[in-house]
Design a protein around this motif. Structure first.
Motif: not given
Length: 501
Positions: A130-136, A150, A173, A177, A198
């Protein structure tokens, strides 16, 4: 066949009919004008059999009914309209219709996100971070991957899922993504910049899964299957021929990718004899430097020489508004001519709603570089010279309605500029661009939006028939394979008409 009267009307000068009168216009002149307009539109000169005319009347009846509904799907954002479209009787017919080929789909969005999550992420050795910018991010590895910029902590997905109280909710969830789908598209994507951010991230998320060599083989087979289930018989795939990796970290080159693609396609054709095949349009991102694109063009020339049955040509992809223009890459794109070789181009051009910019001029430059087709061509109607060149040179526009709407070029598809092109019978094919990201599969959803929304009541069965045939006519296939494709498609079309008559 077209009647003698219709043939005469097509060639008699328009002004001859518009004689100046002192009073009420001659009704016969009005009839002639209406007929001339009908003959010019996409499918206007397609002769329909008695059985086809019966189906055409049925489709018109259905379309008139849908147009009078309180909620008209083409006027709504696709994410809100999708469930309505699925319940549409027109959509059910379009799903059964043989559509020919899909000529504009990107490789990392070919297969549904549901398949990636519910199949690929359940495979052994799949890690997630899980990245700092709320992605994966995903990665297949025999051991825990090293931290990256990341990704500081990788977890074995199998273990993480076991800790979840509701695995189905967790899977959903993950799907979020990989797609843009949302219940509130206007609120979640208030601008083009936000939706494109996105959009581009979904490719990065999917890349860790798809680029794993064993997955990629299954992925392409599944992609061909999803097309086949939607009655599509041929594919031209935009792909950067990304490096693929094995479980031990070994990296495969572009040749491995091409050979694998050819092997999977051959296997699918063996399993499904009514599928014609697939080719690749080698693509690089327009954000790259001039020297990088020069190298890519040279590489494309060599790849097409080595794999002429697989590599159809070359394209520049990525967001046009933030990327470099075609003219910026003039030195690179002129290389084939300087070297005395042929490299077909299939340029994205005019995927913008800005006028008078360098991006807007891409439609002209694409034609100057002798593009074989124009990807999107949203801005083409604002360039009368380019539009005429496209018509006279028989350069088809690859229309991707849902993509244009979701990426915020147009909100109501009845207002799509392609309505003008369809009314003029401009060379055109229908495709889906990035189906998995838009939560679609195949071409049926895009055909629905084009047929019901963009074409309106003027679009009829002849329109659908011509668009399907166009996907063969404007494909990169050599003449002998086009003839084979026509014969295969006609057999499917005849069965389709027979089943619905």
């Amino acid at each position: 066949m077209i009647s003698i009267w219709q043939t005469v009307v097509m060639y008699v000068p328009l002004l001859w009919f518009l004689r100046v009168t002192d009073g009420m216009p001659d009704p016969s002149q009005r009839d002639v004008l209406m007929l001339q307009e009908a003959l010019r539109q996409t499918g206007g000169r397609v002769a329909l059999t008695a059985a086809e005319q019966k189906l055409d009347a049925y489709l018109r009846q259905l379309k008139e009914k849908e147009m009078h509904n309180t909620q008209f799907p083409p006027a709504m954002h696709f994410f809100k309209a999708k469930s309505l479209i699925q319940r549409s009787s027109i959509f059910q017919v379009l799903k059964q219709m043989p559509k020919g080929g899909a000529l504009h789909i990107h490789s990392f969005t070919l297969v549904s996100a549901e398949w990636l999550v519910k199949n690929v992420t359940y495979r052994p050795n799949c890690y997630i971070c899980f990245t700092w910018d709320k992605s994966i991010r995903f990665l297949f590895s025999t051991s825990q991957p090293f931290p990256r910029l990341e990704c500081f902590y990788w977890q074995l997905l199998e273990n993480l899922r076991a800790k979840m109280g509701n695995p189905a909710e967790f899977d959903e969830s993950l799907i979020q993504h990989l797609t843009l789908f949302t219940e509130d598209p206007e609120g979640d994507y208030p601008s083009q910049d936000i939706v494109w951010e996105k959009f581009q991230n979904t490719f990065i998320v999917a890349g860790g899964l798809i680029s794993h060599a064993p997955v990629l083989k299954d992925y392409f087979y599944q992609g061909l299957m999803e097309l086949h289930l939607d009655n599509i018989m041929y594919l031209e795939l935009r792909s950067g021929l990304s490096q693929t990796y094995e479980l031990d970290g070994t990296v495969n080159d572009k040749s491995w990718f091409i050979k694998m693609f050819q092997e999977v396609t051959d296997k699918f054709k063996e399993d499904h004899p009514d599928f014609l095949g697939a080719r690749i349009i080698f693509s690089v991102n327009r954000a790259q430097s001039l020297n990088e694109v020069k190298a890519a063009v040279k590489e494309a020339i060599q790849l097409q020489k080595d794999y002429p049955d697989v590599i159809a040509g070359f394209d520049l992809v990525g967001r046009e508004d933030s990327g470099k223009s075609l003219w910026y890459f003039m030195e690179a794109l002129s290389l084939p001519a300087e070297l005395g070789v042929t490299l077909p181009y299939f340029f994205h051009a005019g995927e913008t709603d800005e006028e008078g910019t360098k991006t807007d001029q891409n439609v002209l430059d694409a034609l100057l570089f002798n593009t074989t087709r124009i990807g999107h061509g949203y801005a083409l109607v604002h360039h009368p010279v380019a539009k005429e060149l496209s018509r006279t040179r028989n350069v088809a526009v690859e229309l991707c309605p849902i993509s244009n709407q979701v990426l915020k070029l147009v909100s109501d598809l009845r207002n799509h500029p392609a309505a003008v092109l369809m009314s003029e019978g401009h060379p055109m094919v229908i495709s889906s661009d990035d189906p998995s990201v838009f939560s679609t599969t195949g071409l049926s959803y895009d055909f629905y939006e084009a047929f019901v929304g963009i074409g309106g009541l003027k679009a009829n069965l002849g329109t659908l028939k011509e668009l399907a045939v166009n996907s063969i006519r404007y494909s990169s296939l050599p003449a002998h394979l086009k003839n084979k494709a026509y014969a295969m498609w006609q057999k499917k079309w005849d069965a389709f008409i027979s089943d619905l008559s």
